[in-house]
Design a protein around this motif. Structure first.
Motif, short mmCIF file in Angstrom:
data_model
loop_
_atom_site.label_atom_id
_atom_site.label_comp_id
_atom_site.label_asym_id
_atom_site.label_seq_id
_atom_site.Cartn_x
_atom_site.Cartn_y
_atom_site.Cartn_z
N ALA A 99 45.50 38.70 41.83
CA ALA A 99 46.68 39.96 41.75
C ALA A 99 47.42 39.70 42.92
O ALA A 99 47.02 39.81 43.97
N LYS A 100 48.57 39.19 42.69
CA LYS A 100 49.52 38.89 43.89
C LYS A 100 50.72 39.77 43.91
O LYS A 100 51.19 40.26 42.65
N GLY A 101 50.79 40.34 44.99
CA GLY A 101 51.98 41.31 45.09
C GLY A 101 52.57 41.14 46.29
O GLY A 101 52.17 40.34 47.32
N ALA A 102 53.56 41.98 46.55
CA ALA A 102 54.24 41.94 48.06
C ALA A 102 53.01 42.12 49.25
O ALA A 102 53.17 41.63 50.23
N GLY A 103 52.23 43.20 48.89
CA GLY A 103 51.29 43.23 49.79
C GLY A 103 50.12 42.53 50.23
O GLY A 103 49.33 42.79 50.77
N GLY A 104 50.26 41.24 49.36
CA GLY A 104 49.16 40.35 49.43
C GLY A 104 48.56 39.96 48.20
O GLY A 104 49.15 39.94 47.18
N THR A 105 47.44 39.43 48.40
CA THR A 105 46.79 38.85 46.99
C THR A 105 45.35 39.40 46.98
O THR A 105 44.50 39.41 48.00
N GLN A 106 44.81 39.65 46.01
CA GLN A 106 43.52 40.42 45.86
C GLN A 106 42.86 39.66 44.50
O GLN A 106 43.55 39.30 43.68
N THR A 107 41.63 39.10 44.75
CA THR A 107 40.97 38.70 43.60
C THR A 107 39.82 39.42 43.23
O THR A 107 39.21 40.18 44.13
N ALA A 108 39.21 39.28 42.05
CA ALA A 108 38.13 39.70 41.55
C ALA A 108 37.39 38.45 40.65
O ALA A 108 38.12 37.62 39.93
N THR A 109 36.33 38.67 40.60
CA THR A 109 35.67 37.67 39.62
C THR A 109 34.46 38.41 38.82
O THR A 109 34.29 39.37 38.93
N ALA A 110 34.46 37.62 37.49
CA ALA A 110 33.29 38.26 36.55
C ALA A 110 32.53 36.98 36.09
O ALA A 110 33.19 36.05 35.80
N ARG A 111 31.36 37.20 36.21
CA ARG A 111 30.51 35.83 35.77
C ARG A 111 29.97 36.16 34.58
O ARG A 111 29.46 37.14 33.93
N VAL A 112 30.14 34.98 33.53
CA VAL A 112 29.66 35.13 32.08
C VAL A 112 28.72 34.03 32.09
O VAL A 112 29.13 32.76 32.40
#
Lengths: 245, 460
Positions: A99-112
């Motif tokens: 997720a990128k926005g003006a405030g930076g980038t955030q990531t999340a992961t899910a393992r299948v």
């Protein structure tokens, strides 16, 4: 092995993506003279339900983001800020939500985790392999004219046959005694019986249990070769091994 | 002296030659001069018997009525009667071209003078008539002593049976056997006997049967496996043979009374070459049930099995002394080659009969005096591959060679009249059944279709 490999690939890929996006960010952000208030930092969550599937099954990815304008899931593509999607990974996969926005980038992961497919069908039935092994390893024993004793040059063959049978204790065999076309029908059947017995006795002496070796005589009733010459006659004077089924 | 034997074939055994001369005198001339063992079996019968074979005239039988079937029935009857008397080996058949004109259907038609004079010069005259009527055919036949016209006929017979060519053949066989019995020293003829053998013509080796002259060839078994070594019981009611059952060779038994296979014990492994004792109560055969192939004896039902040999080599092909039933000849491996031996029926008193070569397939003569067997006398690398039929006097081991025509000749078997031998030979290019007189003469091929082997002549 496969799982850790794919995890490595995912990790390298993710790091590369971060570097790339970071580079873009740098380029895309000219320094304005009035420093604006810092934009809010994006948030992102990603879950997979169920987290473990069998190969061929699907799972549902659910994600939420905020303060982001550019949202993507690796392997899926650009997505809405919030949503769900069914995926059918063919192998264990770590999904990364960026997720990128003006405030930076955030990531999340899910393992299948994808369970390995059911074990492959059992190897071809052992009898086929045994028959091939038998055919490759067990050699017939040849006799001299009118003789029923195992001649000197055939002794090593019998020993090898015996060794093979001892290594394969589940195999039982029939020794067929054969004779060439010369001589009399009845006498040749009796002589063929002597020949089969001679091979059996040699096997038993070499340690093969007697109950695994049957004998039968065919005299000159079932020749391997039907020409009237010595090469052919020698082919027919033999103790022939047959694997019992 | 022409006995049908080539002198060159008589190996240096003068004494032997003399004995056989006596033997064949006795057989073919019905002479009382044979002052040897055989003499007691032979009686002089009839009159007008010359020193040669009995000269016999057999004009064609006459039609007894106008029935249209007569010509075909007469053709079969006349051919069969002529062949039976020719095959008997005791007659000199007077050529039909010498016969006086005019058919003979009854004694009143016979002009004895013309039949007894040159060129016919017959000692005996056979004549008669045949007539079909309704379902039946009636045959009347006479045997007259030409040189004694005033004495009653030697034989006068009447036969009635179904009006078929098959029955016309049977009547001819019966009448021929009556004549042979009267003129052949009281020995029954063989015209009504059967020969059992192995034939491949159905695609498998099955047991077949035929008349003694090769007619009426037909299968006995249809087992679809390999069946060998047929041997009919002395009373003709059962046939013993050896057959592969998928894992072993077992003695099998066919009942002619029931027209089917009947049970017989299985002994395991390789069981071969069953042979009937002359009283029909016991069988001898070869079995490897306890190791090497040895000779065993058993009751006719398969019980009371006991072992006769213990050589630890190869023992097969037993044959009982058909006169006494107290001895058995068989084949035993000795010095790597098969030889003929004899022993008492209890396994004692073993004697070796052949001293060299490869000798197999003995058959004991009905009179108990002779063995016939197959012999490669000169055997080994470089030796000619001929395998011939030989006859041996059991008491002195003298022998004479009966076949000289090349090929492999094997499985000789005596006819019940002691005058004929049937055997197999591949001299014609394929394995077939042949018959001959016991001096080796008159060899003729009986089978042509498929390959045919291991003939066994019925006991009566």
């Amino acid at each position: 092995m496969k799982q850790s490999q794919s995890r490595w690939i995912a990790l390298v890929f993710a790091l590369g993506a971060i570097l790339f996006l970071g580079a873009c960010h740098k380029k895309a952000a000219p320094a304005p003279p009035p420093p604006p208030p810092p934009p809010p930092t994006p948030t992102a969550t990603l879950t997979a339900n169920p987290e473990t599937i069998d190969k061929g099954q699907s799972t549902t990815l659910t994600w939420q983001t905020s303060n982001a304008t550019d949202i993507s899931i690796e392997g899926v593509g650009a997505v809405q800020p919030n949503g769900t999607q069914q995926v059918t990974p063919t192998e264990s996969t770590t999904y990364t939500l960026t997720a990128k926005g003006a405030g930076g980038t955030q990531t999340a992961t899910a393992r299948v985790t994808v369970n390995a497919p059911p074990p492959p069908p059992p190897p071809p039935p052992p009898s086929l392999t045994e028959e091939q092994l038998f055919a490759q390893n067990v050699k017939d024993v040849y006799f001299d004219y009118d003789k029923s004793d195992v001649r000197a040059d055939q002794q090593s063959l019998v020993q090898a046959d015996a060794a093979f049978l001892q290594q394969h204790p589940n195999m039982s065999v029939t020794i067929e005694g054969h004779c060439d076309e010369r001589g009399s029908t009845e006498y040749n059947l009796a002589l063929g019986d002597n020949r089969a017995s001679a091979v059996k006795n040699a096997l038993v002496a070499a340690g093969v249990p007697a109950d695994r070796v049957k004998t039968v005589s065919f005299g000159k009733e079932k020749p391997f070769c039907t020409e009237s010459n010595e090469a052919c006659w020698q082919q027919n004077r033999r103790g022939h091994f047959v694997l019992n089924k | 002296m022409n006995l049908g034997l080539d002198r060159n074939t008589i190996y240096p055994a003068t004494h032997m030659w003399r004995r056989f001369s006596y033997f064949f005198f006795a057989i073919f001339f019905c002479f009382a001069i044979a002052a040897n063992l055989l003499a007691q079996d032979w009686i002089k019968s009839g009159t007008g018997l010359g020193v040669e074979r009995i000269r016999i005239a057999v004009p064609e039988f006459k039609a007894a009525n106008q029935d249209p079937r007569n010509s075909e029935l007469l053709r079969t009857f006349n051919d069969t009667l002529w062949n039976d008397l020719t095959n008997a080996g005791i007659f000199e058949m007077v050529s039909k071209s010498f016969y006086p004109l005019g058919q003979i259907g009854a004694p009143s038609d016979v002009k004895f003078d013309t039949w007894g004079q040159t060129p016919v010069n017959a000692a005996m005259l056979v004549f008669g008539n045949l007539g079909a009527s309704g379902n039946n055919v009636v045959v009347q036949g006479w045997l007259e002593d030409v040189k004694n016209p005033n004495s009653p006929p030697v034989l006068a017979k009447q036969y009635t049976d179904n009006a078929t060519t098959q029955q016309a053949r049977v009547i001819a066989h019966k009448f021929a056997d009556e004549i042979i019995f009267r003129l052949g020293g009281g020995i029954n003829g063989i015209a009504e006997t059967q020969i059992y053998y192995v034939s491949t013509r159905s695609g498998h080796k099955e047991i077949w049967a035929m008349d003694y002259d090769g007619a009426n060839q037909h299968p006995v078994t249809t087992l679809g496996t390999i069946s060998l070594s047929p041997h009919v019981s002395p009373d003709g009611s059962r046939l013993a043979f050896s057959s592969f059952n998928g894992s072993a060779w077992e003695i099998r038994m066919f009942s002619f009374d029931l027209n089917r296979m009947v049970s017989f014990p299985r002994y395991g492994r390789t069981n071969l070459s069953p042979s009937w004792a002359p009283d029909g109560t016991r069988l001898a055969f070869s079995s490897s049930r306890s190791g090497t192939p040895e000779i065993y004896a058993v009751d006719q039902s398969g019980g009371n099995l006991h072992r006769l040999t213990n050589s630890g080599t190869t023992n097969v092909s037993p044959t009982w002394n058909r006169k006494t039933g107290s001895e058995i000849a068989w084949v035993s491996r000795h010095g790597d080659l098969p030889k003929i031996f004899t022993m008492s029926a209890d396994g004692t008193n073993v004697q070796q009969l052949t001293d060299q070569g490869y000798a197999v397939s003995p058959s004991w003569s009905p009179n108990g005096q002779f063995l016939v067997f197959s012999w490669m006398r000169h055997y080994g690398p470089g030796a000619p591959g001929s395998q011939d039929i030989y006859l041996m006097d059991v008491t002195n081991k003298q022998w004479v060679q009966l076949t000289h025509d090349g090929g492999r000749n094997d499985f000789p078997c005596w006819s019940p009249d002691n005058r004929h031998i049937v055997f197999q030979s591949n001299r014609s290019g394929s394995l077939q059944i042949w018959s001959m007189l016991a001096d080796g003469s008159n060899q003729k091929q009986l089978t042509t279709s498929g390959t045919n082997s291991e003939p066994d002549w019925s006991w009566k």
